[in-house]
Write a protein that holds these residues in place. Structure first.
Motif, PDB file in Angstrom:
ATOM      1  N   VAL A 195      30.766  28.169  87.168  1.00 57.55           N
ATOM      2  CA  VAL A 195      29.857  27.322  87.758  1.00 57.55           C
ATOM      3  C   VAL A 195      30.026  25.843  87.239  1.00 57.55           C
ATOM      4  N   TRP A 196      29.840  25.587  86.044  1.00 56.63           N
ATOM      5  CA  TRP A 196      29.783  24.364  85.755  1.00 56.63           C
ATOM      6  C   TRP A 196      30.807  23.333  86.238  1.00 56.63           C
ATOM      7  N   PRO A 197      32.032  23.723  86.140  1.00 54.10           N
ATOM      8  CA  PRO A 197      33.109  22.708  86.620  1.00 54.10           C
ATOM      9  C   PRO A 197      32.885  22.162  88.130  1.00 54.10           C
ATOM     10  N   GLN A 198      32.365  23.156  88.988  1.00 52.62           N
ATOM     11  CA  GLN A 198      32.152  22.953  90.216  1.00 52.62           C
ATOM     12  C   GLN A 198      30.897  22.260  90.397  1.00 52.62           C
ATOM     13  N   ALA A 199      29.787  22.296  89.838  1.00 52.01           N
ATOM     14  CA  ALA A 199      28.555  21.981  89.905  1.00 52.01           C
ATOM     15  C   ALA A 199      28.418  20.391  89.285  1.00 52.01           C
ATOM     16  N   THR A 200      29.109  20.081  88.216  1.00 51.74           N
ATOM     17  CA  THR A 200      29.121  19.032  87.523  1.00 51.74           C
ATOM     18  C   THR A 200      28.876  17.501  88.387  1.00 51.74           C
ATOM     19  N   PRO A 201      29.557  17.538  89.506  1.00 50.91           N
ATOM     20  CA  PRO A 201      29.516  16.105  90.336  1.00 50.91           C
ATOM     21  C   PRO A 201      27.869  16.146  90.833  1.00 50.91           C
ATOM     22  N   VAL A 202      27.580  17.519  91.207  1.00 51.78           N
ATOM     23  CA  VAL A 202      26.132  17.532  91.947  1.00 51.78           C
ATOM     24  C   VAL A 202      25.293  17.117  90.725  1.00 51.78           C
ATOM     25  N   PHE A 203      25.295  17.601  89.734  1.00 53.89           N
ATOM     26  CA  PHE A 203      24.192  17.259  88.560  1.00 53.89           C
ATOM     27  C   PHE A 203      24.203  16.172  88.317  1.00 53.89           C
ATOM     28  N   LEU A 204      25.405  15.408  87.995  1.00 51.48           N
ATOM     29  CA  LEU A 204      25.516  14.015  87.626  1.00 51.48           C
ATOM     30  C   LEU A 204      24.866  13.154  88.925  1.00 51.48           C
TER      31      LEU A 204
END
Length: 277
Positions: A195-204
């Motif tokens: 999850v995190w590698p794909q969601a990181t840009p959205v979270f940032l």
């Protein structure tokens, strides 16, 4: 050889005409909304005759504020603005630290249903309360300090970042998640590698956007005396020093637009990547 039997056009059944949709519910809702709006205007004590004077009053106060701003107070205004930005930054960081792990647990498929329901209810409840209400509650413990404003922004940010976070996790493509689970990964490992590698840009992007919101909200929180540029605005407005108020508004607008522009460019770079020239 027998001739083909032709269908009698008189016996051909006509296509069924769809029933006309009932608009009774829509009419009732529209009537109820209209009645509520009329009652709201009727119950509020508004001097409608003063609306005609509003444009002239806006021009008059605009002239008082911006015709000759008091630039002598600019250093103090910049310092108070810096305090507001610090308040917004601390509130954003605290909100991110608390909301990020909670949003991962609140996502569908990564936490028990009972805990997911509780977290989503908490996020919704927090979003329903303005920052200034949290500040009024917190100042009884921390006093009228910038920390009060930062904590109020952090609490309100938890509700917003929590909702954005679990929605971002649920929007992640299922392929890497299924691969991590097929490899025997635990829920924490699935979140870390699927999850995190794909969601990181959205979270940032969400974190930066929340910082923009907090910068604007910090000026409003200053109105109750927790420091920052809003505190100066309240003081000089009460004393009707309009030339100083105009200078403060110019500083707020310039600083807010600058931060929004820089943050927006960073967010576009994170989400879209570098543009090829």
């Amino acid at each position: 050889m027998t001739a083909p039997v032709l269908a009698d056009p008189r016996r051909t059944s006509a296509p069924a005409v769809p029933s006309r949709p009932r608009r009774r519910v829509r009419t009732v809702v529209a009537a109820a909304v209209t009645i509520v709006v009329i009652l709201a205007f009727w119950s509020v004590d508004i001097t409608w005759s003063r609306l005609a004077d509003l444009p002239a009053e806006l021009v008059r106060y605009g002239w008082l504020m911006f015709s000759s701003p008091t630039w002598e107070k600019l250093p103090d205004a910049l310092w108070q603005t810096w305090q507001s930005v610090q308040m917004a930054w601390v509130g954003t960081v605290l909100g991110v630290i608390v909301a990020t792990p909670l949003s991962l647990v609140a996502a569908r498929g990564f936490g028990p249903a009972w805990l997911r329901s509780i977290l989503r209810f908490v996020f919704s409840t927090i979003r329903a309360v303005p920052e200034i209400i949290f500040a009024i509650i917190i100042l009884s413990m921390t006093g009228l300090t910038p920390l009060t404003g930062a904590l109020a922004l952090a609490v309100n940010g938890i509700g917003t970042l929590g909702k954005w976070g679990y929605e971002a996790v649920e929007a992640v493509p299922a392929g890497p998640i299924e691969a991590a689970r097929a490899a025997g990964g635990s829920p924490a490992q699935v979140l870390r590698w699927g999850v995190w590698p794909q969601a990181t840009p959205v979270f940032l992007s969400f974190w930066l956007y929340r910082f923009e919101i907090n910068v604007r909200s910090s000026a409003v929180l200053g109105l109750i005396g927790v420091g920052g540029i809003g505190d100066m605005l309240t003081t000089y407005t009460q004393y009707r020093e309009w030339s100083t108020v105009g200078m403060l508004l110019i500083v707020v607008i310039v600083v807010t637009m600058t931060i929004d522009g820089i943050s927006g460019r960073i967010r576009r770079r994170i989400m879209e990547g570098a543009r090829v020239r």
